[in-house]
Design a protein around this motif. Structure first.
Motif, PDB file in Angstrom:
ATOM      1  N   ARG A 138       0.873  -1.173   0.000  1.00 19.82           N
ATOM      2  CA  ARG A 138       0.000   0.000   0.000  1.00 19.82           C
ATOM      3  C   ARG A 138       0.906   1.218   0.000  1.00 19.82           C
ATOM      4  O   ARG A 138       1.858   1.267   0.791  1.00 19.82           O
ATOM      5  CB  ARG A 138      -0.896  -0.013   1.248  1.00 19.82           C
ATOM      6  CG  ARG A 138      -1.834   1.187   1.383  1.00 19.82           C
ATOM      7  CD  ARG A 138      -2.936   1.208   0.368  1.00 19.82           C
ATOM      8  NE  ARG A 138      -3.806   0.032   0.466  1.00 19.82           N
ATOM      9  CZ  ARG A 138      -4.756  -0.227  -0.426  1.00 19.82           C
ATOM     10  NH1 ARG A 138      -4.910   0.571  -1.479  1.00 19.82           N
ATOM     11  NH2 ARG A 138      -5.514  -1.293  -0.298  1.00 19.82           N
ATOM     12  N   GLU A 191       0.354  -5.309   2.334  1.00 25.22           N
ATOM     13  CA  GLU A 191      -1.015  -5.844   2.485  1.00 25.22           C
ATOM     14  C   GLU A 191      -0.952  -7.373   2.604  1.00 25.22           C
ATOM     15  O   GLU A 191      -0.121  -8.023   1.968  1.00 25.22           O
ATOM     16  CB  GLU A 191      -1.867  -5.473   1.261  1.00 25.22           C
ATOM     17  CG  GLU A 191      -2.157  -3.984   1.112  1.00 25.22           C
ATOM     18  CD  GLU A 191      -3.232  -3.476   2.077  1.00 25.22           C
ATOM     19  OE1 GLU A 191      -3.576  -2.286   1.996  1.00 25.22           O
ATOM     20  OE2 GLU A 191      -3.712  -4.271   2.920  1.00 25.22           O
ATOM     21  N   ARG A 208      -1.738 -10.732   1.414  1.00 24.19           N
ATOM     22  CA  ARG A 208      -2.110 -11.094   0.041  1.00 24.19           C
ATOM     23  C   ARG A 208      -2.863 -12.433  -0.042  1.00 24.19           C
ATOM     24  O   ARG A 208      -3.398 -12.779  -1.101  1.00 24.19           O
ATOM     25  CB  ARG A 208      -0.885 -11.161  -0.856  1.00 24.19           C
ATOM     26  CG  ARG A 208      -0.036 -12.383  -0.669  1.00 24.19           C
ATOM     27  CD  ARG A 208       1.090 -12.454  -1.706  1.00 24.19           C
ATOM     28  NE  ARG A 208       1.947 -13.602  -1.418  1.00 24.19           N
ATOM     29  CZ  ARG A 208       3.153 -13.765  -1.988  1.00 24.19           C
ATOM     30  NH1 ARG A 208       3.614 -12.856  -2.825  1.00 24.19           N
ATOM     31  NH2 ARG A 208       3.872 -14.835  -1.705  1.00 24.19           N
TER      32      ARG A 208
END
Ligand SMILES: Nc1ccn([C@@H]2O[C@H](COP(=O)(O)OP(=O)(O)OP(=O)(O)O)[C@@H](O)[C@H]2O)c(=O)n1
Ligand SMILES: C[C@](O)(CO)[C@H](O)COP(=O)(O)O
Length: 244
Positions: free
Chosen positions: A155, A169, A171
């Motif tokens: 991000r 993030e 995943r």
């Protein structure tokens, strides 16, 4: 999430949103009219859908401003129904659905499913279309082609015009949504109407269905089904198409 009532799909109609301007491509014409292997991208996309035996017909949204370009493509896709596109992709899709609600008998509307596929994705394979249709016929719920994220996802935050990592993030269970996206025609029509009423941001059909409380299946598709968006995508798409 309330369960979308099951339908038994009797027929599939392809909807092709092809009314964009292709701003990110920075080309002299909308990107769907750029040429790959002597055919326009839109031509390639329509040909893939037209050659699939389980797709009954195609409705394609093009910009009213694309007259010349559209005429040259539809000259050899005369069985494709042409509809005016809208301001956003969702408006173009809705215009195609609205056309069908005005031109199909009610009984047919209730058992028709639509497969919405970006004109900008000419590398779609027949096998992926079969996988999507097999899923929705078996499950009785709508679904989309998608691919699991393979890279670590960051991000970003921007400072002094430079992008910096804000955080990484999670995943796991993160997928790239592709197209076609396949749903009962009238369910999608109502879901988009409701999305427009609540001024929702709709970048794909699944977003509208999710907001409408429907289930959306994820059917793993090929990474080669890329959406031609930026200039460097053209050469990759050409390699894929020529290797078919
Ligand atoms: N008002 C719009 C906008 C987009 N599309 C179509 O939706 C697909 C996916 O959209 P995208 O890749 O974003 O195309 P563009 O909107 O043309 O690209 P850009 O955002 O770079 O302008 C494309 O086939 C595009 O032609 C459409 O039918 N009507
Ligand atoms: C529909 C789509 O291709 C799924 O990934 C994507 O949302 C289109 O986004 P765009 O911004 O209209 O290209």
């Amino acid at each position: 999430m309330t369960q979308q009532s099951s339908f038994n799909p009797q027929q599939f109609i392809a909807i092709v949103p092809a009314a964009g301007v292709g701003a990110r491509m920075q080309a002299a014409c909308p990107k769907q009219y750029l040429s790959i292997d002597n055919k326009s991208i839109l031509d390639h996309t329509l040909s893939v859908l037209q050659s699939h035996p389980r797709i009954k017909r195609i409705v394609c949204a093009i910009s009213p401003d694309d007259g010349y370009f559209g005429d040259s493509v539809f000259a050899h896709h005369q069985q494709v129904t042409r509809v005016d596109g809208g301001v956003e992709r969702a408006d173009s899709v809705f215009n195609c659905l609205h056309y069908l609600t005005n031109h199909l008998p009610k009984a047919e509307l209730e058992c028709t499913w639509v497969m919405v596929h970006d004109a900008a994705r000419p590398c779609l394979s027949g096998a992926d279309i079969d996988a999507l249709i097999d899923f929705v016929q078996h499950q009785g719920h709508g679904a989309i082609l998608a691919t699991p994220v393979r890279d670590t996802m960051k991000r970003a935050s921007t400072e002094n015009g430079q992008n910096w990592v804000s955080h990484t993030e999670e995943r796991q269970h993160l997928w790239h949504a592709l197209t076609p996206q396949c749903f009962p025609l009238m369910t999608l029509y109502r879901a988009l109407q409701q999305a427009f009423e609540r001024d929702a941001t709709i970048t794909d059909e699944a977003s509208a269905i999710e907001g409408f409380g429907g289930y959306v299946g994820l059917v793993e598709g090929q990474m080669s089904n890329l959406k031609i968006t930026h200039p460097q995508d053209l050469a990759l798409a050409e390699l894929i198409i020529k290797a078919r």
